[in-house]
Write a protein that holds these residues in place. Sequence first.
Motif, PDB file in Angstrom:
ATOM      1  N   GLY B 120       0.787  -1.229   0.000  1.00  0.00           N
ATOM      2  CA  GLY B 120       0.000   0.000   0.000  1.00  0.00           C
ATOM      3  C   GLY B 120       0.817   1.276   0.000  1.00  0.00           C
ATOM      4  O   GLY B 120       0.282   2.354  -0.258  1.00  0.00           O
ATOM      5  N   LYS B 121       2.106   1.162   0.310  1.00  0.00           N
ATOM      6  CA  LYS B 121       2.945   2.360   0.262  1.00  0.00           C
ATOM      7  C   LYS B 121       3.297   2.682  -1.187  1.00  0.00           C
ATOM      8  O   LYS B 121       3.221   1.822  -2.052  1.00  0.00           O
ATOM      9  CB  LYS B 121       4.220   2.142   1.089  1.00  0.00           C
ATOM     10  CG  LYS B 121       3.957   2.049   2.585  1.00  0.00           C
ATOM     11  CD  LYS B 121       5.205   1.672   3.356  1.00  0.00           C
ATOM     12  CE  LYS B 121       5.605   0.230   3.049  1.00  0.00           C
ATOM     13  NZ  LYS B 121       6.805  -0.222   3.749  1.00  0.00           N
ATOM     14  N   TYR B 122       3.692   3.930  -1.446  1.00  0.00           N
ATOM     15  CA  TYR B 122       4.029   4.276  -2.822  1.00  0.00           C
ATOM     16  C   TYR B 122       5.209   5.241  -2.882  1.00  0.00           C
ATOM     17  O   TYR B 122       5.594   5.835  -1.867  1.00  0.00           O
ATOM     18  CB  TYR B 122       2.813   4.883  -3.545  1.00  0.00           C
ATOM     19  CG  TYR B 122       2.442   6.267  -3.057  1.00  0.00           C
ATOM     20  CD1 TYR B 122       1.581   6.444  -1.975  1.00  0.00           C
ATOM     21  CD2 TYR B 122       2.965   7.411  -3.675  1.00  0.00           C
ATOM     22  CE1 TYR B 122       1.248   7.710  -1.520  1.00  0.00           C
ATOM     23  CE2 TYR B 122       2.631   8.685  -3.224  1.00  0.00           C
ATOM     24  CZ  TYR B 122       1.775   8.830  -2.146  1.00  0.00           C
ATOM     25  OH  TYR B 122       1.462  10.081  -1.696  1.00  0.00           O
ATOM     26  N   LEU B 123       5.775   5.347  -4.067  1.00  0.00           N
ATOM     27  CA  LEU B 123       6.794   6.352  -4.377  1.00  0.00           C
ATOM     28  C   LEU B 123       6.220   7.245  -5.478  1.00  0.00           C
ATOM     29  O   LEU B 123       5.377   6.798  -6.263  1.00  0.00           O
ATOM     30  CB  LEU B 123       8.066   5.682  -4.911  1.00  0.00           C
ATOM     31  CG  LEU B 123       8.804   4.718  -3.994  1.00  0.00           C
ATOM     32  CD1 LEU B 123       9.978   4.071  -4.746  1.00  0.00           C
ATOM     33  CD2 LEU B 123       9.316   5.439  -2.742  1.00  0.00           C
TER      34      LEU B 123
END
Lengths: 168, 168
Positions: B120-123
């Motif tokens: 669920g994390k993003y860059l």
Amino acid sequence: MYHKIIVDEFSNSLLNLKKILEKTAKQAETKKVDFQVLLNSRLIADQFTLLRQIQIACDTAKLAAARLAGKEAPVHDDKETTLSELNERIDGIVSYLKSYSVADFDSAKTSKITQPRWEGKYLTGEEYLLYHAIPNLYFHITTAYAILRSNGFDIGKKDYLGELPFKT
Amino acid sequence: MYHKIIVDEFSNSLLNLKKILEKTAKQAETKKVDFQVLLNSRLIADQFTLLRQIQIACDTAKLAAARLAGKEAPVHDDKETTLSELNERIDGIVSYLKSYSVADFDSAKTSKITQPRWEGKYLTGEEYLLYHAIPNLYFHITTAYAILRSNGFDIGKKDYLGELPFKT
């Protein structure tokens, strides 16, 4: 983008290398391996040592910044022999990279980049960055990593990539 | 710059890898070394083989293009076992990269890039390119090179960098 790549990305990659060196130095202590032996290790006899790979990675980043900004790069005499001297070299290069502003690279793309061994030929700044500086930097960082990795140290690609700036 | 890096630079680096494979395959013949042995070689037992390094380099370039352009990447089933199949894979990826236009990357910089393992994390697209895609691609290409180089093949950084587009 020049500033982002040369200052932010290259600094980040060199600092990840520094962390890998510090991590393996601790492991070497536990294994009772003299880190000097590692610094003088190579993947094969006619390739550069770990120590030299680190120095060249530093030079690649330094020269990319200086050449693309049209400045004179500071000279390093490659006299490091110990891990702490190499760590200082990396820190010095990162500080040097961070001294560059976005405006320093305003003419980078179309500038003419050359070096003595190119015998008068040149690349545009853009070509130099894409086809020379970037591949070269990662060549030497990855080779440094490979020398340590192939000696059985507990490091992985996560160490090479470092902490990613994740958002939620 | 996104198109330049992903399409021009990454294609160039993959094609240099292909030339290195072809060059070492010829040398292997002279040395009477079965290239399959090399494709299954590693720097150390718990790292990927040469064959896998090549596949991952291809995937890294493919996924960088697709993710940064917001497209679905074609799936490769990693069934290659021979050099000629790997060469085809590289050629296919280069054709795929070249199918992207400059406009395909118009929103790359600020797009949100994620993958299942990031939970669920993003860059941002920019972070993904600088801190993930670029270092990753060269990690796998350089490791492939290192496996061949450490087996004594006559290749050098010139082969890795390839023909530079010099001007006079």
